[in-house]
Write an enzyme that holds these catalytic residues in place. Structure first.
Site, PDB file in Angstrom:
ATOM      1  N   PHE A  77       0.783  -1.219  -0.001  1.00 50.56           N
ATOM      2  CA  PHE A  77      -0.089  -0.075   0.108  1.00 50.56           C
ATOM      3  C   PHE A  77       0.923   1.278  -0.014  1.00 50.56           C
ATOM      4  O   PHE A  77       0.307   2.392  -0.650  1.00 50.56           O
ATOM      5  CB  PHE A  77      -1.076   0.018   1.180  1.00 50.56           C
ATOM      6  CG  PHE A  77      -0.164   0.409   2.413  1.00 50.56           C
ATOM      7  CD1 PHE A  77      -0.085   1.709   2.800  1.00 50.56           C
ATOM      8  CD2 PHE A  77       0.301  -0.440   3.335  1.00 50.56           C
ATOM      9  CE1 PHE A  77       0.332   2.309   3.794  1.00 50.56           C
ATOM     10  CE2 PHE A  77       1.173  -0.025   4.643  1.00 50.56           C
ATOM     11  CZ  PHE A  77       1.155   1.604   4.617  1.00 50.56           C
ATOM     12  N   LYS A  80      -1.505  -7.304  -9.436  1.00 50.57           N
ATOM     13  CA  LYS A  80      -2.503  -7.033  -8.378  1.00 50.57           C
ATOM     14  C   LYS A  80      -1.741  -6.076  -7.465  1.00 50.57           C
ATOM     15  O   LYS A  80      -1.279  -6.143  -6.494  1.00 50.57           O
ATOM     16  CB  LYS A  80      -2.712  -8.314  -7.515  1.00 50.57           C
ATOM     17  CG  LYS A  80      -3.822  -8.304  -6.607  1.00 50.57           C
ATOM     18  CD  LYS A  80      -3.543  -9.096  -5.225  1.00 50.57           C
ATOM     19  CE  LYS A  80      -2.826  -8.504  -4.006  1.00 50.57           C
ATOM     20  NZ  LYS A  80      -3.551  -7.147  -3.534  1.00 50.57           N
ATOM     21  N   SER A 122       5.169  -6.934   3.414  1.00 48.41           N
ATOM     22  CA  SER A 122       5.622  -7.327   4.831  1.00 48.41           C
ATOM     23  C   SER A 122       6.379  -8.644   4.784  1.00 48.41           C
ATOM     24  O   SER A 122       5.861  -9.489   3.889  1.00 48.41           O
ATOM     25  CB  SER A 122       4.517  -7.546   5.796  1.00 48.41           C
ATOM     26  OG  SER A 122       3.570  -8.440   5.496  1.00 48.41           O
ATOM     27  N   CYS A 171       9.763   1.439   3.185  1.00 48.92           N
ATOM     28  CA  CYS A 171      10.786   0.479   3.991  1.00 48.92           C
ATOM     29  C   CYS A 171      11.989   0.913   3.926  1.00 48.92           C
ATOM     30  O   CYS A 171      12.853   0.059   4.564  1.00 48.92           O
ATOM     31  CB  CYS A 171      10.756  -0.902   2.754  1.00 48.92           C
ATOM     32  SG  CYS A 171      11.387  -0.147   1.202  1.00 48.92           S
TER      33      CYS A 171
HETATM   34  P1  NAD Z   1       1.478  -6.401   3.349  1.00 51.84           P
HETATM   35  O1  NAD Z   1       2.483  -7.650   3.261  1.00 51.84           O
HETATM   36  O2  NAD Z   1       0.162  -6.524   4.369  1.00 51.84           O
HETATM   37  O3  NAD Z   1       0.637  -6.615   1.847  1.00 51.84           O
HETATM   38  C1  NAD Z   1       1.252  -6.725   0.355  1.00 51.84           C
HETATM   39  C2  NAD Z   1       0.255  -7.538  -0.558  1.00 51.84           C
HETATM   40  O4  NAD Z   1       0.271  -8.782   0.080  1.00 51.84           O
HETATM   41  C3  NAD Z   1      -1.109  -6.860  -0.643  1.00 51.84           C
HETATM   42  O5  NAD Z   1      -1.127  -6.750  -1.995  1.00 51.84           O
HETATM   43  C4  NAD Z   1      -1.749  -7.566   0.042  1.00 51.84           C
HETATM   44  O6  NAD Z   1      -3.174  -7.611  -0.486  1.00 51.84           O
HETATM   45  C5  NAD Z   1      -1.059  -8.957  -0.225  1.00 51.84           C
HETATM   46  N1  NAD Z   1      -1.400  -9.753   1.184  1.00 51.84           N
HETATM   47  C6  NAD Z   1      -1.622  -9.315   2.539  1.00 51.84           C
HETATM   48  N2  NAD Z   1      -1.942 -10.102   3.463  1.00 51.84           N
HETATM   49  C7  NAD Z   1      -1.727 -11.305   2.699  1.00 51.84           C
HETATM   50  C8  NAD Z   1      -2.003 -12.801   3.235  1.00 51.84           C
HETATM   51  N3  NAD Z   1      -1.996 -13.142   4.327  1.00 51.84           N
HETATM   52  N4  NAD Z   1      -1.972 -13.504   1.942  1.00 51.84           N
HETATM   53  C9  NAD Z   1      -1.863 -13.332   0.685  1.00 51.84           C
HETATM   54  N5  NAD Z   1      -1.631 -12.089   0.259  1.00 51.84           N
HETATM   55  C10 NAD Z   1      -1.526 -11.111   1.256  1.00 51.84           C
HETATM   56  O7  NAD Z   1       2.234  -5.222   3.101  1.00 51.84           O
HETATM   57  P2  NAD Z   1       1.783  -3.564   3.388  1.00 51.84           P
HETATM   58  O8  NAD Z   1       1.046  -3.431   4.615  1.00 51.84           O
HETATM   59  O9  NAD Z   1       0.835  -3.368   2.135  1.00 51.84           O
HETATM   60  O10 NAD Z   1       3.122  -2.910   2.984  1.00 51.84           O
HETATM   61  C11 NAD Z   1       3.847  -2.409   3.989  1.00 51.84           C
HETATM   62  C12 NAD Z   1       5.178  -3.318   4.134  1.00 51.84           C
HETATM   63  O11 NAD Z   1       5.862  -3.544   2.944  1.00 51.84           O
HETATM   64  C13 NAD Z   1       6.057  -3.005   5.022  1.00 51.84           C
HETATM   65  O12 NAD Z   1       6.499  -4.261   5.762  1.00 51.84           O
HETATM   66  C14 NAD Z   1       7.307  -2.592   4.373  1.00 51.84           C
HETATM   67  O13 NAD Z   1       8.512  -2.446   4.949  1.00 51.84           O
HETATM   68  C15 NAD Z   1       7.180  -3.370   3.033  1.00 51.84           C
HETATM   69  N6  NAD Z   1       7.768  -2.954   1.818  1.00 51.84           N
HETATM   70  C16 NAD Z   1       9.083  -3.250   1.501  1.00 51.84           C
HETATM   71  C17 NAD Z   1       9.700  -2.803   0.232  1.00 51.84           C
HETATM   72  C18 NAD Z   1      11.071  -3.085   0.169  1.00 51.84           C
HETATM   73  O14 NAD Z   1      11.444  -3.049  -1.006  1.00 51.84           O
HETATM   74  N7  NAD Z   1      11.840  -4.009   0.953  1.00 51.84           N
HETATM   75  C19 NAD Z   1       9.263  -1.602  -0.360  1.00 51.84           C
HETATM   76  C20 NAD Z   1       8.085  -1.220   0.055  1.00 51.84           C
HETATM   77  C21 NAD Z   1       7.387  -1.628   1.259  1.00 51.84           C
END
Ligand code: NAD
Length: 503
Positions: A165, A189, A242, A298
């Site tokens: 997000f 997605k 995450s 991140c």
């Molecule tokens: P998230 O893991 O909650 O969601 C990421 C994606 O996974 C979304 O599209 C979501 O719909 C899907 N998702 C969520 N839960 C799921 C599940 N149980 N099963 C299958 N799919 C699922 O992450 P977020 O809250 O959207 O983003 C924030 C996180 O992303 C933070 O931890 C941040 O550090 C990380 N991030 C990392 C980078 C990087 O380059 N390392 C860059 C941006 C964000």
């Protein structure tokens, strides 16, 4: 190049609340699922769209379209594929300000932060236009008498991206331009919390006129992720989000299906300040690193480690940080004077408040309390939060270990750089680490010994440019090849080696 026009109005870029559609085979199609959820502008707590909870049937349609488009698209010459990207770059520039405004209303970040994000996304398209050179293989004559050998790169088929997000525009663009430039077809997605930026991108890609099926988008949540991971015709997945989802769901399940996986995950970034650091630029880097994007990056600084026993230096530094942090203008990101927008949702604010309670219970000293703040303007107070600073934090505390993902700084003291590096190397995450110093010798030691993928020397946000990989180590990355740069070309292509002899 068309220069972006800046507008400083609070007028909403989204005029009508619609149930979003998926984009499959060059058409906007309603999801097969009847369930949809609200998309909220967190600054106003106003509904700005509804996103469908698409299901496996929607994913199946997208995969079929992408599969059917693949043979023709891979035979489109790299030069012709890059011309589509040149056209895309032009329409992105024309829509620069609108794209940025959509980012602000769906995420909450300030308009300038959104403009930076829009620019970073466009840079990926610019770099991918170089595909005729980037995709070249190599060769050697006479590996044996009269025999030549060469390596060519070929696309694999259908790839997919699962996006987070917090950078709804930039993150998918870490992948889409390279995937399609190399001749693959694509399914995205977006995050269901922030799906509007990508809806705009797909409208613009539709305007460019990519052949049907080359770029597809399926909105939704876990059902879509699960269908993507299980689908035998999807060759690889780029995930950003995450660590628990990236490691335990996407990497494990995707790799078990034999897919290529790159999973860029969570972080806990250390910001180390030596007593010889130049204070003013260090403080301004600290402000953007810890509180920019309301701490939802991140690459955000999380733990500030001050090195040495010079109390006078510590006090000067921390006083300056506090004075600047308490003056941050908090409010609606479309207001150009605002410096920090709201968190993305009420539950994200609750989570951060929970960590502030935890820090207090653990005995850390809350010397700037972000729970007390004023909002510029009259807006509902569900997602706003001020900057918090904890001092006397120890590395064992939960607030020093967990990814808080909000505007909270934990300050620690250590005796020397060795101790600071050990702390970073013990941390399970390895996304980024920053050192502020005037010593080249210490900077080299830091770069050499620190286990983090992106290192900043007197730089607070180490976001790699499009022509370098976006690195990450340990629990911050699962896979082999990173997003962007040469890694992207490797990830999206198969290497084929040909050995030739003519009689
Ligand atoms: P998230 O893991 O909650 O969601 C990421 C994606 O996974 C979304 O599209 C979501 O719909 C899907 N998702 C969520 N839960 C799921 C599940 N149980 N099963 C299958 N799919 C699922 O992450 P977020 O809250 O959207 O983003 C924030 C996180 O992303 C933070 O931890 C941040 O550090 C990380 N991030 C990392 C980078 C990087 O380059 N390392 C860059 C941006 C964000």
């Amino acid at each position: 190049m068309v220069m972006p026009v800046r507008s400083s109005t609070l007028e909403e870029p989204i005029k009508e609340v619609k149930i979003l559609k998926n984009y499959i085979n060059g058409e906007w199609i309603s999801s097969k699922s009847e369930v949809s959820v609200d998309v909220i502008n967190p600054a106003l707590m106003k509904v700005i769209g509804r996103v469908p909870r698409s299901n496996a049937e929607d994913v199946e349609m997208a995969v079929k379209a992408a599969q059917e488009a693949f043979p023709r698209w891979r035979r489109t010459t790299p030069l012709a594929r890059s011309r589509y990207l040149f056209r895309l770059k032009a329409v992105l520039e024309e829509n620069f300000e609108e794209i940025s405004r959509i980012g602000t209303v769906e995420h909450g970040k300030t308009i300038d932060e959104s403009r930076g994000e829009t620019r970073r996304g466009i840079e990926q398209v610019e770099v991918a236009t170089g595909i005729p050179s980037l995709m070249m293989g190599y060769n050697l004559e006479d590996i044996s008498s009269g025999i030549d050998e060469y390596m060519i790169r070929q696309p694999l088929g259908v790839f997919a991206c699962i996006a987070p997000f917090n950078f709804p525009w930039m993150v998918p663009l870490w992948f889409i331009p390279y995937a399609i430039a190399t001749g693959n077809t694509y399914i995205l997605k977006p995050s269901s919390e922030t799906p509007l930026s990508m809806t705009k991108l797909y409208e613009l890609m539709d305007e460019v006129g990519f052949p049907p099926g080359v770029v597809n988008m399926v909105h939704g949540g876990r059902e879509v992720v699960s269908a993507i991971l299980k689908h035998p015709d999807i060759k690889g997945v780029s995930f950003v989000g995450s660590t628990p989802v990236g490691r335990d769901v996407v990497y494990k399940e995707g790799a078990a299906q034999g897919k290529r996986i790159q999973a860029q995950c969570g972080a806990k970034n250390y910001f180390i300040v030596m007593p010889d650091a130049v204070i003013d630029p260090t403080v301004s880097s600290i402000m953007t690193s810890f509180f920019g994007n309301t701490g939802q990056r991140c690459l955000s600084g999380a733990n500030l480690v001050v090195v040495g026993e010079d109390n006078e230096f510590y006090n000067r530094l921390v006083q300056k940080i506090k004075r600047t942090a308490e003056r941050i203008r908090i409010g609606y990101g479309l207001d150009e004077s605002v410096q920090m927008g709201p968190l993305r949702s009420p539950d994200k604010k609750e989570k951060v408040l929970g960590y502030i309670d935890t820090g207090l219970e653990e005995g850390a000293k809350l010397t700037l309390d972000g729970r007390e703040y004023e909002i510029v303007g009259d807006y509902p107070d569900d997602c706003y939060l001020g900057a918090s600073i904890f001092e006397e934090v120890t590395k064992e505390m939960v607030i020093a270990k967990d990814e808080i993902f909000g505007p909270v700084m934990s300050i620690m003291k250590v005796k020397d750089l060795e101790e600071a590096i050990n702390m970073i190397n013990e941390c399970p995450f390895g996304n980024s680490a920053m050192l502020f110093t005037s010593s080249g010798k210490l900077a080299r030691k830091f770069q050499y010994e620190t286990d983090a993928g992106n290192i900043g020397i007197n730089i607070g946000i180490v976001a790699p440019m499009a022509f370098f990989p976006f690195s990450g180590m340990k629990d911050s990355f699962f896979g082999d090849l990173h997003g962007q740069g040469r890694d992207a070309i490797e990830f999206f292509t198969e290497q084929k080696v040909v050995i030739v002899r003519w009689f």
